[in-house]
Design an enzyme around this catalytic site. Sequence first.
Site, PDB file in Angstrom:
ATOM      1  N   ARG A 105      56.286  34.796  43.095  1.00  0.00           N
ATOM      2  CA  ARG A 105      55.997  33.731  43.968  1.00  0.00           C
ATOM      3  C   ARG A 105      54.924  32.807  42.723  1.00  0.00           C
ATOM      4  NH1 ARG A 105      52.514  33.515  49.581  1.00  0.00           N
ATOM      5  NH2 ARG A 105      50.355  33.819  48.104  1.00  0.00           N
ATOM      6  N   CYS A 157      52.432  28.999  44.847  1.00  0.00           N
ATOM      7  CA  CYS A 157      52.063  28.869  46.195  1.00  0.00           C
ATOM      8  C   CYS A 157      50.965  27.310  45.830  1.00  0.00           C
ATOM      9  CB  CYS A 157      51.699  29.502  46.672  1.00  0.00           C
ATOM     10  SG  CYS A 157      51.357  29.467  48.341  1.00  0.00           S
TER      11      CYS A 157
END
Length: 127
Positions: A104, A106
């Site tokens: 991920r 972010c």
Amino acid sequence: MKKLVATENAPAAIGPYSQGTVLENLVFTSGQLPLDPKTMAFPEGGITEQARMSLANLKAVLEEAGAGIDSVVKTTCFLAKMEDFAAFNEVYTEVFGTKGAPARSCIQAGRLPKDALVEVEAIAYVK
């Protein structure tokens, strides 16, 4: 050959793009805003409610493509405010768990479409 993904269970595109694209066994989703697919409005509340809606929309696009939350290998998450990071992580963990969660990124975005608080996109594989 690529296939475009379209589902009524996620908001319609608000620009010249598809909800997702499938190429061979890979699914690439567009960023999913926290818009209710029926009303095209944000849910009442703040980051928690918007994160849940964005992730529900992401799930709908993935499922239409023949994938699922469990086949996501990478997400990119955009937040309007990094102050929402902890609250977003709580909702994200409800969906992806802590063990085996996908890779991920972010980041805080300068501004998201329609002044959303969050937008999430993913790369997954068709099971």
